[in-house]
Design a protein around this motif. Structure first.
Motif, short mmCIF file in Angstrom:
data_model
loop_
_atom_site.label_atom_id
_atom_site.label_comp_id
_atom_site.label_asym_id
_atom_site.label_seq_id
_atom_site.Cartn_x
_atom_site.Cartn_y
_atom_site.Cartn_z
N TYR A 98 0.82 -1.21 0.00
CA TYR A 98 0.00 0.00 0.00
C TYR A 98 0.86 1.26 0.00
O TYR A 98 0.58 2.21 -0.75
N TRP B 96 0.68 4.41 -2.53
CA TRP B 96 0.41 5.76 -2.02
C TRP B 96 1.47 6.73 -2.52
O TRP B 96 1.15 7.84 -2.98
N VAL C 124 -4.30 -4.75 3.42
CA VAL C 124 -4.02 -3.57 4.24
C VAL C 124 -5.34 -2.97 4.71
O VAL C 124 -6.36 -3.04 4.01
N TYR C 125 -5.35 -2.42 5.92
CA TYR C 125 -6.47 -1.61 6.40
C TYR C 125 -6.02 -0.16 6.41
O TYR C 125 -4.89 0.15 6.80
N THR C 126 -6.91 0.74 5.97
CA THR C 126 -6.59 2.16 6.05
C THR C 126 -7.73 2.91 6.74
O THR C 126 -8.91 2.56 6.58
N ARG D 170 0.70 7.35 10.25
CA ARG D 170 0.03 8.25 9.32
C ARG D 170 0.90 8.53 8.10
O ARG D 170 2.06 8.95 8.22
N PRO E 69 3.53 1.29 10.08
CA PRO E 69 2.17 0.80 10.30
C PRO E 69 2.02 0.07 11.62
O PRO E 69 2.97 -0.51 12.16
N TYR F 27 -2.74 1.74 8.23
CA TYR F 27 -2.26 3.11 8.09
C TYR F 27 -3.42 4.08 8.27
O TYR F 27 -4.57 3.75 7.97
N ARG F 28 -3.11 5.28 8.74
CA ARG F 28 -4.05 6.39 8.63
C ARG F 28 -3.57 7.27 7.49
O ARG F 28 -2.38 7.57 7.39
N VAL F 29 -4.48 7.65 6.61
CA VAL F 29 -4.11 8.41 5.42
C VAL F 29 -5.00 9.66 5.31
O VAL F 29 -5.93 9.84 6.09
N HIS G 234 -6.01 9.82 -3.92
CA HIS G 234 -6.80 8.66 -3.51
C HIS G 234 -7.91 8.44 -4.55
O HIS G 234 -7.76 8.84 -5.69
#
Length: 252
Positions: A18, A22, A40-42, A77, A87, A97-99, A182
């Motif tokens: 990910y 990004w 992946v979780y975002t 982040r 992460p 991740y925080r995006v 995004h």
């Protein structure tokens, strides 16, 4: 003449991490990126961490690194000010991740098409209107799904595309000086257990489900194999040309 956008399709490379996808969003406008990610979780920039069902099982340090206020080295982040992130991992070992996109928590992984349109909304035929942009993305997805005899629909409150009460495509966008980042993800044939409420509350929506092209076909008794992620990418590219009134050329 219609303005030209460039399509950069990374699907032939297989799944990519990910963070790598990004970082590739630093392409110049007007470019469209096509990816398939490793699991992946975002979390969106303002997402509620409690929508990670396992959040309370994380350590205090991990919870802090995922918080909406955590920034800089060591945080989870990814943003334009800090392009490096560490992460946090779910109990199953999936990075989180925080995006900077809008929206709540979601999953990306194999069998899912991820599309990042990097558009300059200040230039025609685009508009300086993020709500318009999201509606156009929804229309592009709805149009593409008709190729698979799936009638999607919009939700009056929540962005994305739905089949019945289940979400088949999620949208989460961001912009800087009217340059978009995004985008959206279409569930072609992913492992839907990653969206299970024992893991996350997908998009923060309680009582709503997640579906895919493969699942819709299976429920209808369609015997043929579902389309490939690449097949869906081709359909999306064509529908975006029509909906946005642009010409999309493949990168060579």
């Amino acid at each position: 003449m219609r303005p030209t956008c460039l399509a950069r399709n990374y699907l032939s490379k297989g799944c990519i991490p990910y963070a790598q996808g990004w970082a590739l969003q630093s392409q110049r406008p007007n470019t469209i990126l096509f990816f398939e990610h490793f699991p992946v979780y975002t979390l969106g920039r303002g997402a509620n961490e409690q929508h990670l069902t396992f959040f309370d099982k994380l350590s205090v340090d991990e919870r802090e690194r995922l918080s909406r206020t955590s920034r800089g080295p060591g945080s989870a982040r990814l943003d334009r000010q800090c392009r490096e992130a560490t992460p946090v991992f779910s109990p199953q070992g999936i990075p989180i991740y925080r995006v900077e996109r809008g929206g709540e928590v979601t999953f990306h992984g194999p069998g899912q098409l991820v599309v990042y349109p990097i558009f300059d909304l200040q230039r025609a035929p685009f508009r300086k209107d993020l709500h318009w942009f999201v509606r156009q993305l929804e229309e592009s997805i709805l149009t593409a799904l008709t190729n698979y005899e799936i009638e999607g629909r919009r939700d009056e409150i929540n962005s994305g595309v739905w089949v019945g009460h289940d979400k088949i495509a999620a949208i989460g966008v961001s912009s800087s000086r009217w340059i978009t980042y995004h985008g959206f993800a279409i569930n072609v044939a992913p492992n839907l257990s990653y969206f299970d409420t024992s893991q996350i509350l997908p998009c923060g929506l309680d009582g709503r489900g997640v579906t895919s092209i493969a699942k819709v076909w299976a429920e209808r008794g369609v015997k043929k194999a579902p389309p490939s992620v690449q097949d869906v990418a081709v359909c999306i590219q064509k529908s975006m040309e029509m909906v946005f009134e642009i010409e999309i050329r493949d990168y060579e």
